[in-house]
Design a protein around this motif. Structure first.
Motif, PDB file in Angstrom:
ATOM      1  N   PRO A 260       0.816  -1.224   0.000  1.00  0.00           N
ATOM      2  CA  PRO A 260       0.000   0.000   0.000  1.00  0.00           C
ATOM      3  C   PRO A 260       0.846   1.269   0.000  1.00  0.00           C
ATOM      4  CG  PRO A 260      -0.827  -1.582   1.609  1.00  0.00           C
ATOM      5  CD  PRO A 260       0.481  -2.115   1.124  1.00  0.00           C
ATOM      6  N   GLU A 261       2.021   1.200   0.640  1.00  0.00           N
ATOM      7  CA  GLU A 261       2.889   2.380   0.686  1.00  0.00           C
ATOM      8  C   GLU A 261       3.403   2.760  -0.694  1.00  0.00           C
ATOM      9  OE1 GLU A 261       5.557  -1.219   1.239  1.00  0.00           O
ATOM     10  OE2 GLU A 261       3.555  -0.586   1.879  1.00  0.00           O
ATOM     11  N   GLY A 262       3.318   1.810  -1.651  1.00  0.00           N
ATOM     12  CA  GLY A 262       3.751   2.084  -3.009  1.00  0.00           C
ATOM     13  C   GLY A 262       2.882   3.089  -3.733  1.00  0.00           C
ATOM     14  N   GLU A 263       1.742   3.425  -3.148  1.00  0.00           N
ATOM     15  CA  GLU A 263       0.883   4.462  -3.742  1.00  0.00           C
ATOM     16  C   GLU A 263       1.463   5.860  -3.588  1.00  0.00           C
ATOM     17  OE1 GLU A 263      -3.543   4.549  -3.989  1.00  0.00           O
ATOM     18  OE2 GLU A 263      -3.348   3.277  -2.221  1.00  0.00           O
ATOM     19  N   GLU A 264       2.468   5.999  -2.718  1.00  0.00           N
ATOM     20  CA  GLU A 264       3.041   7.337  -2.550  1.00  0.00           C
ATOM     21  C   GLU A 264       3.582   7.831  -3.884  1.00  0.00           C
ATOM     22  OE1 GLU A 264       6.344   9.748   0.151  1.00  0.00           O
ATOM     23  OE2 GLU A 264       5.478   7.854   0.868  1.00  0.00           O
ATOM     24  N   HIS A 265       3.297   9.084  -4.194  1.00  0.00           N
ATOM     25  CA  HIS A 265       3.612   9.622  -5.527  1.00  0.00           C
ATOM     26  C   HIS A 265       4.152  11.036  -5.374  1.00  0.00           C
ATOM     27  CE1 HIS A 265       2.161   9.866  -9.989  1.00  0.00           C
ATOM     28  NE2 HIS A 265       3.435  10.107  -9.851  1.00  0.00           N
ATOM     29  N   ARG A 266       5.336  11.244  -5.937  1.00  0.00           N
ATOM     30  CA  ARG A 266       5.958  12.563  -5.901  1.00  0.00           C
ATOM     31  C   ARG A 266       6.131  13.074  -7.330  1.00  0.00           C
ATOM     32  NH1 ARG A 266      10.353  11.854  -1.050  1.00  0.00           N
ATOM     33  NH2 ARG A 266       9.312  10.110  -0.023  1.00  0.00           N
ATOM     34  N   ILE A 267       5.791  14.336  -7.554  1.00  0.00           N
ATOM     35  CA  ILE A 267       5.966  14.970  -8.857  1.00  0.00           C
ATOM     36  C   ILE A 267       6.826  16.206  -8.658  1.00  0.00           C
ATOM     37  CG2 ILE A 267       4.827  16.018 -10.850  1.00  0.00           C
ATOM     38  CD1 ILE A 267       2.354  14.390 -10.208  1.00  0.00           C
ATOM     39  N   LEU A 268       7.936  16.257  -9.389  1.00  0.00           N
ATOM     40  CA  LEU A 268       8.897  17.354  -9.272  1.00  0.00           C
ATOM     41  C   LEU A 268       9.065  18.050 -10.610  1.00  0.00           C
ATOM     42  CD1 LEU A 268      11.777  15.527  -7.313  1.00  0.00           C
ATOM     43  CD2 LEU A 268       9.672  16.513  -6.383  1.00  0.00           C
TER      44      LEU A 268
ATOM     45  N   ALA B 170      17.199   6.496  -2.908  1.00  0.00           N
ATOM     46  CA  ALA B 170      16.109   5.849  -2.183  1.00  0.00           C
ATOM     47  C   ALA B 170      15.233   6.898  -1.499  1.00  0.00           C
ATOM     48  CB  ALA B 170      16.661   4.863  -1.164  1.00  0.00           C
ATOM     49  N   GLU B 171      15.874   7.907  -0.919  1.00  0.00           N
ATOM     50  CA  GLU B 171      15.124   8.977  -0.252  1.00  0.00           C
ATOM     51  C   GLU B 171      14.380   9.829  -1.276  1.00  0.00           C
ATOM     52  OE1 GLU B 171      15.908  12.786   2.747  1.00  0.00           O
ATOM     53  OE2 GLU B 171      17.585  11.636   1.926  1.00  0.00           O
ATOM     54  N   LEU B 172      15.011  10.099  -2.409  1.00  0.00           N
ATOM     55  CA  LEU B 172      14.382  10.917  -3.446  1.00  0.00           C
ATOM     56  C   LEU B 172      13.107  10.272  -3.965  1.00  0.00           C
ATOM     57  CD1 LEU B 172      14.532  13.265  -5.564  1.00  0.00           C
ATOM     58  CD2 LEU B 172      15.825  11.671  -7.013  1.00  0.00           C
ATOM     59  N   VAL B 173      13.163   8.986  -4.261  1.00  0.00           N
ATOM     60  CA  VAL B 173      12.014   8.297  -4.862  1.00  0.00           C
ATOM     61  C   VAL B 173      10.981   7.936  -3.813  1.00  0.00           C
ATOM     62  CG1 VAL B 173      11.295   6.256  -6.161  1.00  0.00           C
ATOM     63  CG2 VAL B 173      13.438   7.411  -6.730  1.00  0.00           C
ATOM     64  N   GLY B 174      11.432   7.578  -2.599  1.00  0.00           N
ATOM     65  CA  GLY B 174      10.488   7.144  -1.579  1.00  0.00           C
ATOM     66  C   GLY B 174      10.006   5.730  -1.849  1.00  0.00           C
TER      67      GLY B 174
ATOM     68  N   PHE C 134      18.834  15.627 -20.713  1.00  0.00           N
ATOM     69  CA  PHE C 134      18.406  16.287 -19.488  1.00  0.00           C
ATOM     70  C   PHE C 134      19.452  17.299 -19.001  1.00  0.00           C
ATOM     71  CE2 PHE C 134      16.016  12.361 -19.720  1.00  0.00           C
ATOM     72  CZ  PHE C 134      14.732  12.771 -19.376  1.00  0.00           C
ATOM     73  N   ALA C 135      20.231  17.825 -19.921  1.00  0.00           N
ATOM     74  CA  ALA C 135      21.209  18.858 -19.576  1.00  0.00           C
ATOM     75  C   ALA C 135      20.497  20.049 -18.942  1.00  0.00           C
ATOM     76  CB  ALA C 135      21.966  19.302 -20.826  1.00  0.00           C
ATOM     77  N   GLY C 136      21.052  20.540 -17.832  1.00  0.00           N
ATOM     78  CA  GLY C 136      20.452  21.664 -17.131  1.00  0.00           C
ATOM     79  C   GLY C 136      19.510  21.266 -16.021  1.00  0.00           C
ATOM     80  N   TRP C 137      19.150  19.985 -15.944  1.00  0.00           N
ATOM     81  CA  TRP C 137      18.299  19.515 -14.849  1.00  0.00           C
ATOM     82  C   TRP C 137      19.126  19.388 -13.579  1.00  0.00           C
ATOM     83  CZ3 TRP C 137      13.530  16.038 -15.421  1.00  0.00           C
ATOM     84  CH2 TRP C 137      12.776  16.417 -16.532  1.00  0.00           C
ATOM     85  N   ASN C 138      18.454  19.406 -12.452  1.00  0.00           N
ATOM     86  CA  ASN C 138      19.099  19.230 -11.163  1.00  0.00           C
ATOM     87  C   ASN C 138      19.876  17.908 -11.154  1.00  0.00           C
ATOM     88  OD1 ASN C 138      19.624  18.593  -8.395  1.00  0.00           O
ATOM     89  ND2 ASN C 138      17.969  19.957  -7.767  1.00  0.00           N
ATOM     90  N   PRO C 139      21.172  17.942 -10.839  1.00  0.00           N
ATOM     91  CA  PRO C 139      21.968  16.699 -10.834  1.00  0.00           C
ATOM     92  C   PRO C 139      21.423  15.634  -9.882  1.00  0.00           C
ATOM     93  CG  PRO C 139      23.396  18.618 -10.748  1.00  0.00           C
ATOM     94  CD  PRO C 139      21.998  19.119 -10.569  1.00  0.00           C
ATOM     95  N   ARG C 140      20.693  16.059  -8.867  1.00  0.00           N
ATOM     96  CA  ARG C 140      20.082  15.090  -7.950  1.00  0.00           C
ATOM     97  C   ARG C 140      19.079  14.206  -8.684  1.00  0.00           C
ATOM     98  NH1 ARG C 140      15.725  16.184  -3.887  1.00  0.00           N
ATOM     99  NH2 ARG C 140      15.816  14.523  -2.325  1.00  0.00           N
ATOM    100  N   LEU C 141      18.464  14.748  -9.739  1.00  0.00           N
ATOM    101  CA  LEU C 141      17.494  13.983 -10.523  1.00  0.00           C
ATOM    102  C   LEU C 141      18.198  13.133 -11.576  1.00  0.00           C
ATOM    103  CD1 LEU C 141      14.774  16.757 -11.101  1.00  0.00           C
ATOM    104  CD2 LEU C 141      15.100  15.252  -9.123  1.00  0.00           C
ATOM    105  N   THR C 142      19.132  13.707 -12.294  1.00  0.00           N
ATOM    106  CA  THR C 142      19.814  12.943 -13.346  1.00  0.00           C
ATOM    107  C   THR C 142      20.723  11.858 -12.771  1.00  0.00           C
ATOM    108  OG1 THR C 142      21.546  14.638 -13.465  1.00  0.00           O
ATOM    109  CG2 THR C 142      19.709  14.839 -15.009  1.00  0.00           C
ATOM    110  N   ALA C 143      20.957  11.893 -11.453  1.00  0.00           N
ATOM    111  CA  ALA C 143      21.696  10.803 -10.811  1.00  0.00           C
ATOM    112  C   ALA C 143      20.965   9.476 -10.971  1.00  0.00           C
ATOM    113  CB  ALA C 143      21.904  11.118  -9.328  1.00  0.00           C
ATOM    114  N   LEU C 144      19.663   9.510 -11.213  1.00  0.00           N
ATOM    115  CA  LEU C 144      18.900   8.283 -11.473  1.00  0.00           C
ATOM    116  C   LEU C 144      19.422   7.574 -12.723  1.00  0.00           C
ATOM    117  CD1 LEU C 144      15.340   9.665 -10.729  1.00  0.00           C
ATOM    118  CD2 LEU C 144      16.431   7.790  -9.480  1.00  0.00           C
ATOM    119  N   ILE C 145      19.848   8.354 -13.712  1.00  0.00           N
ATOM    120  CA  ILE C 145      20.410   7.775 -14.937  1.00  0.00           C
ATOM    121  C   ILE C 145      21.833   7.297 -14.687  1.00  0.00           C
ATOM    122  CG2 ILE C 145      21.030   8.238 -17.334  1.00  0.00           C
ATOM    123  CD1 ILE C 145      18.830  10.399 -17.351  1.00  0.00           C
TER     124      ILE C 145
END
Length: 375
Positions: free
Chosen positions: A72-80, A194-198, A247-258
């Motif tokens: 059920p916790e998988g329903e958590e959804h973050r949009i940035l 892990a913290e970013l995605v939740g 994704f040039a110019g995006w926050n490096p915290r996000l592109t770290a996923l790649i």
């Protein structure tokens, strides 16, 4: 004489159909192209909707097992946005199954497979041709030359269905490109991600592109990059550097996923069938799931495939003396049910990959509950 039912395709729809038929005392053989149940990964997680996927599992007698596997916790959804600013953060009620709990596709498939007799699925059987017999039934030919026969053929064989051509010559349209990557053991190796995605889903929305990540039950992340349909060859997206350039110019915290992905990117075309696709019912054959109504992947595909299975199985069980009448009744109901869902899926897909996606999606997720129910 017992009716012999062949189901082409051992995905969630085909297995749900076989399970519910089995509960009604109706045997079916599922022919699947894979070498075994563990031949390949089954992809990410999906949220099962109460009115469709969960309803089908209840008809299959597997609601309890589902609750033991679902998150059920998988329903958590973050949009940035590309800067990392939070636009929407949905947190479900802890431990509640009243919404759309997540379950890994592999876990759900295993649950269905374990509920069937061992000889239900014939592995290494990719259907390539079906020939209608003069009286009734079908002769089936598989890619390695093996042959079989059946009285009723049900196509649950996905986007590139071999059974679909028996009923319609509809053409698929290219609606988007999806590139997938995987990050394993994320809690230990990449605690910041892990913290970013939740525990659930993360969408990072830019102009005409989305960088998303989904937490799976095995502690990994499935990362997906959605891009607009274009003429670029898929090989363009097979290197991480090419994706990072997008994704040039995006926050490096996000592109770290790649950057954190261990495996090479896997790009694929996303296709859809025309909205309102129908066919004239034909004896001894029908379709369920993506074979019947391929839609953009916005959360309805697996749910509707499982509901198709439940409704078709129910009709066949209720009218064993006239399976073709049962098929016609199922098809008419399915056509009516799918039409507005296909329209909604197309709208959401277009909205997600538009220049104003961030504003549109925030509006979509924060609109009043009554308006949401109308969709």
């Amino acid at each position: 004489m017992r009716t012999r039912i062949a189901i082409a395709g051992g995905g969630l729809g085909g297995l749900t159909l076989a399970r519910i038929l089995h509960r009604h005392g109706i045997d079916a053989v599922v022919y699947d192209r894979e070498a075994s149940r563990s031949a390949r990964p089954q992809g990410g997680a999906l949220d099962l909707h109460p009115e469709s996927g969960q309803l089908a599992l209840a008809e299959a007698g597997l609601a309890g097992q589902f609750r033991s596997e679902a998150r059920p916790e998988g329903e958590e959804h973050r949009i940035l946005d590309p800067t990392g600013r939070t636009l929407v953060h949905h947190v479900p009620h802890p431990g509640s199954f009243s919404g759309r709990p997540e379950i890994d596709r592999g876990a759900l498939r295993d649950l269905l497979l374990d509920s069937l007799p061992d000889d239900t699925v014939a592995w290494r059987h990719r259907l390539v041709a079906a020939t209608h017999r003069p009286a009734e039934g079908w002769d089936l030919t598989f890619d390695d030359g093996q042959r079989a026969s059946c009285d009723i053929l049900i196509g649950a064989d996905g986007a590139r269905s071999a059974v679909r051509s028996l009923l319609t010559d509809v053409e698929l349209s290219y609606v988007a490109t999806l590139v997938q990557l995987s990050v394993v053991d994320v809690d230990r190796r990449h605690p910041d991600l892990a913290e970013l995605v939740g525990p659930g889903n993360l969408w990072c929305i830019g102009v005409n592109q989305i960088l998303a990540a989904q937490r799976l039950g095995d502690g990994s992340l499935q990362v997906g990059i959605s891009l607009r349909a274009e003429d670029q060859p898929l090989d363009t997206y097979r290197s991480k550097q090419a994706l990072l350039d997008l994704f040039a110019g995006w926050n490096p915290r996000l592109t770290a996923l790649i950057e954190a992905a261990e495996s090479a990117p896997t790009p694929r075309l996303i296709e859809a069938m025309p909205i309102g696709t129908r066919w004239t019912s034909r004896p001894d054959v029908t379709l369920i799931g993506d074979a019947a109504h391929l839609m953009p992947p916005v959360g309805e595909g697996a749910n509707q495939a499982m509901l198709d299975a439940a409704e078709l199985a129910g009709q066949l069980a209720a009218n064993p003396a006239d399976p073709n009448s049962a098929i016609r009744t199922y098809e008419e109901s399915m056509f009516s049910r799918i039409h507005p869902i296909a329209e909604m899926s197309a709208r959401v897909q277009a909205m997600m990959l538009s220049p104003t996606a961030a504003e549109d999606i925030v509006r979509f997720f924060t609109r009043p509950a009554e308006a949401a129910r109308k969709d």
